[in-house]
Design a protein around this motif. Sequence first.
Motif, PDB file in Angstrom:
ATOM      1  N   ASP A 108      12.307  59.699  24.077  1.00 58.37           N
ATOM      2  CA  ASP A 108      11.330  58.578  24.517  1.00 58.37           C
ATOM      3  C   ASP A 108       9.941  59.184  23.906  1.00 58.37           C
ATOM      4  O   ASP A 108      10.151  60.368  23.127  1.00 58.37           O
ATOM      5  N   ASP A 109       8.710  58.715  23.934  1.00 59.69           N
ATOM      6  CA  ASP A 109       7.668  59.320  23.202  1.00 59.69           C
ATOM      7  C   ASP A 109       7.223  60.707  23.601  1.00 59.69           C
ATOM      8  O   ASP A 109       6.372  61.359  23.137  1.00 59.69           O
ATOM      9  N   THR A 176       8.291  53.387  14.792  1.00 59.10           N
ATOM     10  CA  THR A 176       9.670  53.872  15.473  1.00 59.10           C
ATOM     11  C   THR A 176       9.438  54.964  16.250  1.00 59.10           C
ATOM     12  O   THR A 176       8.381  55.694  16.394  1.00 59.10           O
ATOM     13  N   VAL A 177      10.415  55.025  17.280  1.00 51.73           N
ATOM     14  CA  VAL A 177      10.187  56.288  17.990  1.00 51.73           C
ATOM     15  C   VAL A 177      11.200  57.451  17.607  1.00 51.73           C
ATOM     16  O   VAL A 177      12.437  57.140  17.653  1.00 51.73           O
ATOM     17  N   GLU A 187       8.723  51.092  18.906  1.00 48.82           N
ATOM     18  CA  GLU A 187       7.760  51.193  20.244  1.00 48.82           C
ATOM     19  C   GLU A 187       8.026  49.859  20.846  1.00 48.82           C
ATOM     20  O   GLU A 187       8.283  48.874  20.607  1.00 48.82           O
ATOM     21  N   GLY A 188       7.967  50.179  22.271  1.00 45.46           N
ATOM     22  CA  GLY A 188       8.218  49.185  23.186  1.00 45.46           C
ATOM     23  C   GLY A 188       9.616  49.113  23.768  1.00 45.46           C
ATOM     24  O   GLY A 188      10.008  48.490  24.835  1.00 45.46           O
ATOM     25  N   PHE A 189      10.428  49.953  23.093  1.00 47.33           N
ATOM     26  CA  PHE A 189      11.802  50.077  23.793  1.00 47.33           C
ATOM     27  C   PHE A 189      11.930  50.613  25.128  1.00 47.33           C
ATOM     28  O   PHE A 189      12.647  50.102  26.179  1.00 47.33           O
ATOM     29  N   PHE A 190      11.024  51.434  25.565  1.00 50.50           N
ATOM     30  CA  PHE A 190      10.790  52.005  26.835  1.00 50.50           C
ATOM     31  C   PHE A 190       9.524  51.161  27.636  1.00 50.50           C
ATOM     32  O   PHE A 190       9.503  51.455  28.700  1.00 50.50           O
ATOM     33  N   PRO A 196       8.734  57.868  36.526  1.00 49.33           N
ATOM     34  CA  PRO A 196       8.436  59.072  36.457  1.00 49.33           C
ATOM     35  C   PRO A 196       9.738  59.902  35.965  1.00 49.33           C
ATOM     36  O   PRO A 196      10.859  59.544  36.393  1.00 49.33           O
ATOM     37  N   PRO A 197       9.298  60.951  35.092  1.00 58.22           N
ATOM     38  CA  PRO A 197      10.282  61.655  34.301  1.00 58.22           C
ATOM     39  C   PRO A 197      11.584  62.477  35.332  1.00 58.22           C
ATOM     40  O   PRO A 197      11.818  63.590  34.859  1.00 58.22           O
ATOM     41  N   THR A 198      11.756  61.948  36.419  1.00 58.51           N
ATOM     42  CA  THR A 198      12.640  63.011  37.312  1.00 58.51           C
ATOM     43  C   THR A 198      14.138  62.443  37.097  1.00 58.51           C
ATOM     44  O   THR A 198      14.268  61.279  36.535  1.00 58.51           O
TER      45      THR A 198
END
Length: 421
Positions: A108-109, A176-177, A187-190, A196-198
């Motif tokens: 992801d970004d 693009t990511v 961009e927008g895929f996520f 939260p990145p758990t």
Amino acid sequence: MEFPFDVDALFPERITVLDQHLRPPARRPGTTTPARVDLQQQIMTIVDELGKASAKAQHLPAPITSALRMQSNRHVIYILKDTSARPAGKGAIIGFLKVGYKKLFVLDDREAHNEVEPLCILDFYIHESVQRHGHGRELFQHMLQKERVEPHQLAIDRPSPKLLKFLNKHYNLETTVPQVNNFVIFEGFFAHQHRPPTSSLRATRHSRAAVADPIPAAPARKLPPKRAEGDIKPYSSSDREFLKVAVEPPWPLNRAPRRATPPAHPPPRSSSLGNSPDRGPLRPFVPEQELLRSLRLCPPHPTARLLLATDPGGSPAQRRRTRGTPWGLVAQSCHYSRHGGFNTSFLGTGNQERKQGEQEAEDRSASEDRVLLLDGSGEEPTQTGAPRAQAPPPQSWTVGGDIMNARVIRNLQERRSTRPW
Ligand SMILES: CC(=O)SCCNC(=O)CCNC(=O)[C@H](O)C(C)(C)COP(=O)(O)OP(=O)(O)OC[C@H]1O[C@@H](n2cnc3c(N)ncnc32)[C@H](O)[C@@H]1OP(=O)(O)O
């Protein structure tokens, strides 16, 4: 594209959707129905020919779409036929679009790895004679509706420059990511997947997103139970992976062949020897021959014998060569990338690979340092002979270990000489 059979009767609709069974669609009432097996054979011929044409258009060494590959994968192919012109009354095929769900590891970004299973654009082709007539858009749009997916939710398997332009023009997909594999996401895929990145949320992000978000569900399948972070590998298999094998054999067979002809710009000769074409093969002077003979007769030095006996893994040079594998892989991945730009982020191939690479680089420079030291380059002349005179223990061949010791010793000596106490 024309075929020797009636495409128009084979595919009653303008766009036909086929899955791995390649089942002939129901025919219009009133049309004669040939044996089912014949119809399937016709479909297989169409898929094979479309695959070949697409590969040619993309300059691929082999088709990535064929009837056989369709049957062995769970992909879906959308075939667009020509309803206007009907050459010889048999119809024609305009192009196709192949899609399929794939389990991918995408960044992801924030450069965090995410295990997802998006719908992927795998192959796309419109016949050269009718490109830029809006047929590609018609096919793509049909697929989006049928699969109920938004363009930004797709992953694209190594898009060609034409496809990138197409996506930009029709769907405004531009940014693009960056990824470490051959898939491109935009961009927008996520957009509606960020949580939260758990790690506990990461594995279930799709199923949760489908329940919680009011916007159309992500084109994702339910993923298997969460795996440990260590199990997640920062790569994803592209449909085009097998092409790599066709392009280049593995090391050491991929090494450049020995030059049969002299290079265009041979290195400058350091002496005049051999420059004259009239001169016969040069022979060494007699004293040199004698010297060579005496060298051959000379028994090996005891230290060399000892080293050979204590070194089961072959010469250190050989071992160093085989340790370069990760860089070789990185180089290969760059080589195969259709767009170098996408792979510029390969340096971010996960911490493990990066660390390994850094370690390699460090090892290499360390070994170079070591050569300098053992050369007696002025730093520690007393050490040059010492390691050779004694039989080193097997672990002393660890280059990094040696250089660390050498650095510590040098550091200590410097501190001793610069400080007054
Ligand atoms: C994952 C993959 O499948 S990658 C492989 C994609 N396939 C290929 O590259 C094969 C060769 N190309 C094609 O088959 C087609 O051009 C496709 C499938 C990419 C697009 O189909 P088309 O019917 O031409 O698209 P459509 O007419 O709907 O849209 C046209 C737009 O696509 C893009 N495009 C199509 N052809 C080109 C081209 N030769 N050069 C640049 N852009 C192009 C442009 O944005 C164009 O708009 P423009 O004409 O205003 O510049």
